[in-house]
Design a protein around this motif. Structure first.
Motif, PDB file in Angstrom:
ATOM      1  N   VAL A 173      53.309  41.537 131.020  1.00  0.00           N
ATOM      2  CA  VAL A 173      53.118  42.969 130.805  1.00  0.00           C
ATOM      3  C   VAL A 173      52.341  43.147 129.505  1.00  0.00           C
ATOM      4  N   ASP A 174      51.700  44.294 129.362  1.00  0.00           N
ATOM      5  CA  ASP A 174      50.967  44.590 128.136  1.00  0.00           C
ATOM      6  C   ASP A 174      51.989  44.999 127.073  1.00  0.00           C
ATOM      7  N   LYS A 175      52.253  44.103 126.122  1.00  0.00           N
ATOM      8  CA  LYS A 175      53.296  44.331 125.119  1.00  0.00           C
ATOM      9  C   LYS A 175      52.696  44.935 123.861  1.00  0.00           C
ATOM     10  N   HIS A 176      53.438  45.847 123.287  1.00  0.00           N
ATOM     11  CA  HIS A 176      53.067  46.385 121.981  1.00  0.00           C
ATOM     12  C   HIS A 176      53.579  45.458 120.889  1.00  0.00           C
ATOM     13  N   ARG A 177      54.761  44.895 121.138  1.00  0.00           N
ATOM     14  CA  ARG A 177      55.355  43.944 120.206  1.00  0.00           C
ATOM     15  C   ARG A 177      56.421  43.163 120.969  1.00  0.00           C
ATOM     16  N   SER A 178      56.591  41.906 120.600  1.00  0.00           N
ATOM     17  CA  SER A 178      57.647  41.099 121.204  1.00  0.00           C
ATOM     18  C   SER A 178      58.240  40.190 120.147  1.00  0.00           C
ATOM     19  N   GLU A 179      59.553  40.220 120.026  1.00  0.00           N
ATOM     20  CA  GLU A 179      60.271  39.318 119.134  1.00  0.00           C
ATOM     21  C   GLU A 179      61.094  38.319 119.940  1.00  0.00           C
ATOM     22  N   PHE A 180      60.925  38.349 121.265  1.00  0.00           N
ATOM     23  CA  PHE A 180      61.631  37.423 122.130  1.00  0.00           C
ATOM     24  C   PHE A 180      60.971  36.055 122.042  1.00  0.00           C
ATOM     25  N   ARG A 181      61.760  35.024 122.300  1.00  0.00           N
ATOM     26  CA  ARG A 181      61.256  33.655 122.334  1.00  0.00           C
ATOM     27  C   ARG A 181      61.344  33.150 123.771  1.00  0.00           C
ATOM     28  N   TYR A 182      60.329  32.430 124.178  1.00  0.00           N
ATOM     29  CA  TYR A 182      60.260  31.929 125.541  1.00  0.00           C
ATOM     30  C   TYR A 182      60.099  30.415 125.513  1.00  0.00           C
ATOM     31  N   GLY A 183      60.464  29.772 126.594  1.00  0.00           N
ATOM     32  CA  GLY A 183      60.296  28.331 126.691  1.00  0.00           C
ATOM     33  C   GLY A 183      61.508  27.669 127.303  1.00  0.00           C
ATOM     34  N   SER A 184      61.587  26.349 127.110  1.00  0.00           N
ATOM     35  CA  SER A 184      62.643  25.530 127.700  1.00  0.00           C
ATOM     36  C   SER A 184      63.753  25.263 126.707  1.00  0.00           C
ATOM     37  N   LEU A 185      64.956  25.194 127.235  1.00  0.00           N
ATOM     38  CA  LEU A 185      66.138  24.831 126.465  1.00  0.00           C
ATOM     39  C   LEU A 185      66.827  23.693 127.204  1.00  0.00           C
ATOM     40  N   THR A 186      67.283  22.685 126.473  1.00  0.00           N
ATOM     41  CA  THR A 186      68.022  21.585 127.078  1.00  0.00           C
ATOM     42  C   THR A 186      69.152  21.193 126.148  1.00  0.00           C
ATOM     43  N   ARG A 187      70.310  20.946 126.735  1.00  0.00           N
ATOM     44  CA  ARG A 187      71.464  20.488 125.953  1.00  0.00           C
ATOM     45  C   ARG A 187      72.218  19.470 126.783  1.00  0.00           C
ATOM     46  N   SER A 188      72.500  18.303 126.203  1.00  0.00           N
ATOM     47  CA  SER A 188      73.269  17.257 126.873  1.00  0.00           C
ATOM     48  C   SER A 188      74.555  17.008 126.106  1.00  0.00           C
ATOM     49  N   LEU A 189      75.644  16.871 126.856  1.00  0.00           N
ATOM     50  CA  LEU A 189      76.964  16.667 126.264  1.00  0.00           C
ATOM     51  C   LEU A 189      77.659  15.491 126.939  1.00  0.00           C
ATOM     52  N   ALA A 190      78.270  14.646 126.144  1.00  0.00           N
ATOM     53  CA  ALA A 190      79.065  13.548 126.706  1.00  0.00           C
ATOM     54  C   ALA A 190      80.370  14.133 127.240  1.00  0.00           C
ATOM     55  N   LEU A 191      80.688  13.796 128.463  1.00  0.00           N
ATOM     56  CA  LEU A 191      81.939  14.260 129.074  1.00  0.00           C
ATOM     57  C   LEU A 191      83.095  13.393 128.578  1.00  0.00           C
ATOM     58  N   PRO A 192      84.317  13.918 128.605  1.00  0.00           N
ATOM     59  CA  PRO A 192      85.471  13.078 128.251  1.00  0.00           C
ATOM     60  C   PRO A 192      85.563  11.887 129.199  1.00  0.00           C
ATOM     61  N   LYS A 193      86.183  10.814 128.741  1.00  0.00           N
ATOM     62  CA  LYS A 193      86.293   9.588 129.548  1.00  0.00           C
ATOM     63  C   LYS A 193      86.967   9.832 130.889  1.00  0.00           C
ATOM     64  N   SER A 194      87.897  10.764 130.932  1.00  0.00           N
ATOM     65  CA  SER A 194      88.653  10.992 132.166  1.00  0.00           C
ATOM     66  C   SER A 194      88.004  12.028 133.086  1.00  0.00           C
TER      67      SER A 194
END
Length: 140
Positions: free
Chosen positions: A82-103
């Protein structure tokens, strides 16, 4: 039984924590949110729960995988054309990896997404035994 106090080698124990958070202290919150995914983890009723804040993400732009004891959350925030007058939003990819508990049971994973919050629930089985130390004999 007496406990031994470990002598602190570094004279400023909190300094490393301060430096770890240094970049986040001097950036706009929107910029910090671009590269990080804030999470909360806890155990409830025999399940490991992870909640991730993902505002403005469409559920079709989410990808959740579990592989070899690691939970990975991927999200993509795409920019609207869209034709924006102003944008403070951030765009792109996000990734998060977490080790699961052993069980953790990788075959018992559920996920829900509502109001910008992804909630992942993983069933917990019996605690797996700790690694066993094997005595090594010296041969000549």
């Amino acid at each position: 039984m007496a406990t031994l106090a470990r002598k602190q080698k570094f004279p400023f124990p909190d300094l490393s924590d301060w430096f770890e958070a240094f970049p986040a202290r001097f950036t706009m919150p929107a910029m910090a949110d671009l590269h990080t995914m804030r999470i909360e983890e806890y155990t409830e009723e025999g399940r490991y729960i992870v909640c991730a804040e993902l505002p403005g993400i469409d559920v079709k732009d989410l990808d959740l995988t579990v592989d070899d004891g690691v939970l990975t959350i991927k999200a993509e925030r795409t920019e609207r054309e869209v034709d924006k007058h102003r944008s403070e939003f951030r765009y792109g990819s996000l990734t998060r990896s977490l080790a699961l508990p052993k069980s953790a049971d990788e075959n018992d994973v559920r996920a829900e997404y509502a109001d910008g919050m992804l909630t992942v629930s993983v069933g917990l089985g019996e605690q797996k035994p700790e690694p066993k130390h094997i005595e090594i004999t010296r041969t000549t």
